[in-house]
Write a protein that holds these residues in place. Structure first.
Motif, PDB file in Angstrom:
ATOM      1  N   VAL A  52       0.858  -1.243   0.155  1.00 11.89           N
ATOM      2  CA  VAL A  52       0.007   0.104   0.020  1.00 11.89           C
ATOM      3  C   VAL A  52       0.992   1.176   0.025  1.00 11.89           C
ATOM      4  CG1 VAL A  52      -1.583   1.406   1.352  1.00 11.89           C
ATOM      5  CG2 VAL A  52      -1.752  -0.861   1.256  1.00 11.89           C
ATOM      6  N   GLU A  53       0.536   2.143  -0.809  1.00 11.45           N
ATOM      7  CA  GLU A  53       1.193   3.334  -1.016  1.00 11.45           C
ATOM      8  C   GLU A  53       0.336   4.623  -1.075  1.00 11.45           C
ATOM      9  OE1 GLU A  53       3.627   5.600  -0.192  1.00 11.45           O
ATOM     10  OE2 GLU A  53       5.153   4.183  -1.000  1.00 11.45           O
ATOM     11  N   GLU A  54       0.893   5.850  -0.834  1.00 12.54           N
ATOM     12  CA  GLU A  54       0.372   6.782  -0.948  1.00 12.54           C
ATOM     13  C   GLU A  54       0.118   7.470  -2.318  1.00 12.54           C
ATOM     14  OE1 GLU A  54      -1.236   9.438   0.762  1.00 12.54           O
ATOM     15  OE2 GLU A  54      -0.958   8.182   2.887  1.00 12.54           O
ATOM     16  N   VAL A  55      -0.819   7.753  -2.872  1.00  9.20           N
ATOM     17  CA  VAL A  55      -0.790   8.138  -4.380  1.00  9.20           C
ATOM     18  C   VAL A  55       0.170   9.157  -4.690  1.00  9.20           C
ATOM     19  CG1 VAL A  55      -2.874   9.932  -4.160  1.00  9.20           C
ATOM     20  CG2 VAL A  55      -2.390   8.504  -6.285  1.00  9.20           C
ATOM     21  N   ALA A  56       0.585   9.963  -3.930  1.00  7.46           N
ATOM     22  CA  ALA A  56       1.649  11.029  -4.216  1.00  7.46           C
ATOM     23  C   ALA A  56       2.883  10.357  -4.797  1.00  7.46           C
ATOM     24  CB  ALA A  56       1.786  12.067  -2.864  1.00  7.46           C
ATOM     25  N   TYR A  57       3.179   9.095  -4.104  1.00 13.63           N
ATOM     26  CA  TYR A  57       4.531   8.408  -4.561  1.00 13.63           C
ATOM     27  C   TYR A  57       4.351   7.712  -5.808  1.00 13.63           C
ATOM     28  CZ  TYR A  57       5.835  10.887  -0.114  1.00 13.63           C
ATOM     29  OH  TYR A  57       6.029  11.665   0.888  1.00 13.63           O
ATOM     30  N   LEU A  58       3.203   7.399  -6.229  1.00 12.91           N
ATOM     31  CA  LEU A  58       3.252   6.759  -7.451  1.00 12.91           C
ATOM     32  C   LEU A  58       3.143   7.303  -8.779  1.00 12.91           C
ATOM     33  CD1 LEU A  58       0.252   4.291  -5.885  1.00 12.91           C
ATOM     34  CD2 LEU A  58       2.764   3.712  -6.009  1.00 12.91           C
ATOM     35  N   HIS A  59       3.765   6.596  -9.601  1.00 11.05           N
ATOM     36  CA  HIS A  59       3.704   7.108 -10.942  1.00 11.05           C
ATOM     37  C   HIS A  59       3.093   6.257 -12.169  1.00 11.05           C
ATOM     38  CE1 HIS A  59       6.624  10.688 -10.482  1.00 11.05           C
ATOM     39  NE2 HIS A  59       6.992   9.987  -9.377  1.00 11.05           N
ATOM     40  N   ARG A  60       2.047   6.641 -12.646  1.00 14.56           N
ATOM     41  CA  ARG A  60       1.422   5.959 -13.484  1.00 14.56           C
ATOM     42  C   ARG A  60       2.066   5.518 -14.918  1.00 14.56           C
ATOM     43  NH1 ARG A  60      -2.073   6.281 -18.144  1.00 14.56           N
ATOM     44  NH2 ARG A  60      -3.806   4.610 -18.013  1.00 14.56           N
ATOM     45  N   VAL A  61       2.172   4.353 -15.236  1.00 14.08           N
ATOM     46  CA  VAL A  61       3.021   3.756 -16.265  1.00 14.08           C
ATOM     47  C   VAL A  61       2.109   3.217 -17.594  1.00 14.08           C
ATOM     48  CG1 VAL A  61       4.442   1.783 -17.212  1.00 14.08           C
ATOM     49  CG2 VAL A  61       4.777   2.615 -14.846  1.00 14.08           C
ATOM     50  N   PRO A  62       2.509   3.676 -18.787  1.00 14.26           N
ATOM     51  CA  PRO A  62       1.982   3.449 -20.067  1.00 14.26           C
ATOM     52  C   PRO A  62       1.959   1.822 -20.147  1.00 14.26           C
ATOM     53  CG  PRO A  62       3.182   5.383 -20.274  1.00 14.26           C
ATOM     54  CD  PRO A  62       3.806   4.582 -18.986  1.00 14.26           C
ATOM     55  N   LYS A  63       0.880   1.206 -20.598  1.00 12.05           N
ATOM     56  CA  LYS A  63       0.941  -0.035 -20.930  1.00 12.05           C
ATOM     57  C   LYS A  63       1.791  -0.637 -21.934  1.00 12.05           C
ATOM     58  CE  LYS A  63      -3.292  -0.864 -18.673  1.00 12.05           C
ATOM     59  NZ  LYS A  63      -3.179  -1.664 -17.264  1.00 12.05           N
ATOM     60  N   ALA A  64       2.317   0.146 -22.492  1.00  9.43           N
ATOM     61  CA  ALA A  64       3.045  -0.186 -23.632  1.00  9.43           C
ATOM     62  C   ALA A  64       4.797  -0.570 -23.028  1.00  9.43           C
ATOM     63  CB  ALA A  64       3.385   0.894 -24.668  1.00  9.43           C
ATOM     64  N   LEU A  65       4.689  -0.143 -21.769  1.00 12.76           N
ATOM     65  CA  LEU A  65       6.133  -0.256 -20.993  1.00 12.76           C
ATOM     66  C   LEU A  65       6.152  -1.484 -20.157  1.00 12.76           C
ATOM     67  CD1 LEU A  65       7.141   3.564 -20.167  1.00 12.76           C
ATOM     68  CD2 LEU A  65       7.802   2.224 -22.233  1.00 12.76           C
ATOM     69  N   ARG A  66       5.068  -2.274 -20.039  1.00 16.40           N
ATOM     70  CA  ARG A  66       5.102  -3.207 -19.244  1.00 16.40           C
ATOM     71  C   ARG A  66       6.159  -4.116 -19.029  1.00 16.40           C
ATOM     72  NH1 ARG A  66       5.700  -6.996 -16.486  1.00 16.40           N
ATOM     73  NH2 ARG A  66       4.264  -8.590 -15.735  1.00 16.40           N
TER      74      ARG A  66
END
Length: 365
Positions: free
Chosen positions: A133-147
């Motif tokens: 579990v993490e605070e949203v402020a410390y998460l970066h969304r990743v494009p699906k193409a970079l899986r």
């Protein structure tokens, strides 16, 4: 749930399967299913009990700070993420002290007090578990193409932060970089941080030489060739002859943690050059420096020596952008960098045994 943890007092590293599943406790938190976690030198040093501090009151520290995961649940206050999104987390969290301006401004990578926490390293569990579990402020969304390559984001941020600081320092020169011939960078070390740094430097327009111990041809030198760089072995080229073989050196990007080797190469740095240290020495080495010669060179050649550690949100964003650019410019290169994938059960042996390949990944699902 299952996790890989180190017990510092017992000097034990093992897989445990009775860790309570994390729960969202605040509206701004996100629950993430771990997909992959990178292994690095820091994990090896923690596994050797050189450092690594469990959270307050805990007997063990869950490892892992280079992670890729999939969102499974979001708190009611979370915006911009939803279940099914891929994310990478940042590592360092701010210290609690009011006098620390960097931490109060959200930049614990420049913390003044040293009282920060780091997930998987210092006083906070890492990501080498089935969920976190993490605070949203410390998460970066990743494009699906970079899986398939996004687990490389965190080690790439080291080079991205260095490039941002390099740009600021180069701006001190009256002409900057505009209109000049391509600058030449030398990367010390052909591990994941060095090779990713070489890719970032190439994309930024530098001619790039990777200078490392092993002799070509091998998988590392082949990867350097594939991205348009040059590879030299320190077994064939002495540091004192590096500039003569590689050309004028404008930037040195150190990614070895080897102090003697690094300071030997410092003598090859050219006028107005910048030497960037990123490695933390993991072993004691005898080191003798000619202080007068070093000081004279720094002054008369307008040189800069820079140390950089950890990374902020801008470096993570830049890393995700560059990963996509690397895929487009050098198809297959990033995939070749990842040479081994382990199940969690194999991690203790992988961290305490002999390293093989380039980048090793723990695969959760």
């Amino acid at each position: 749930m299952k996790a890989v943890a180190v017990f510092p007092k017992e000097r034990v590293l093992r897989v445990i399967d009775d860790v309570p599943e994390p729960r969202i406790e605040k509206p701004t938190q996100v629950r993430v299913r771990t997909l992959e976690v990178g292994l690095c030198g820091t994990d090896q040093e923690i596994a050797r009990f050189q450092y690594g501090t469990p959270p307050e009151g805990a007997k063990y520290l869950i490892l892992g700070h280079e992670a890729l995961g999939e969102v499974v649940e979001v708190g009611e206050g979370v915006k911009g993420l939803e279940p099914g999104d891929l994310v990478v987390p940042r590592v360092r969290r701010p210290c609690p002290r009011e006098e620390c301006r960097p931490c109060r401004q959200g930049r614990p990578d420049f913390c003044l007090t040293g009282a920060y926490t780091e997930r998987g390293i210092q006083k906070a569990h890492g990501f080498m578990a089935e969920q976190f579990v993490e605070e949203v402020a410390y998460l970066h969304r990743v494009p699906k193409a970079l899986r398939e390559v996004a687990v490389l984001t965190e080690p790439l941020t080291i080079g991205e932060k260095a490039l941002k600081e390099l740009e600021h320092i180069q701006a001190r020169l009256p002409w900057g970089r505009e209109g000049s011939t391509p600058l030449h960078a030398v990367v010390l070390g052909a591990g994941p941080v060095g090779l990713l740094g070489a890719m970032a430097l190439r994309r930024a327009g530098f001619t790039t030489t990777v200078y490392s111990y092993s002799r070509p041809p091998d998988e590392r030198s082949a990867l350097v060739d594939a991205v348009g760089g040059r590879y030299l072995s320190s077994q064939d080229v002495d540091p004192s002859a590096l500039a003569a073989r590689a050309g004028a050196v404008d930037v040195v990007y150190e990614a070895t943690g080897a102090s003697k080797f690094s300071f030997d190469v410092l003598g090859a740095l050219g006028p107005n050059g910048i030497f960037i240290f990123t490695g933390v020495p993991g072993r004691k080495e005898p080191l003798q420096l000619e202080g007068g010669t070093l000081m004279k060179s720094l002054v008369l050649k307008n040189q800069v020596v820079l140390g950089t550690v950890n990374a902020g949100p801008d470096a993570f964003d830049a890393a995700l952008t560059d990963l996509q650019a690397f895929i487009e410019r050098w198809p297959g290169a990033l995939e070749r960098l990842i040479t081994t994938r382990y199940p969690p059960e194999a991690v203790p042996e992988a961290l305490t045994g002999k390293s093989d390949g380039i980048k090793r990944i723990v695969h959760f699902g």
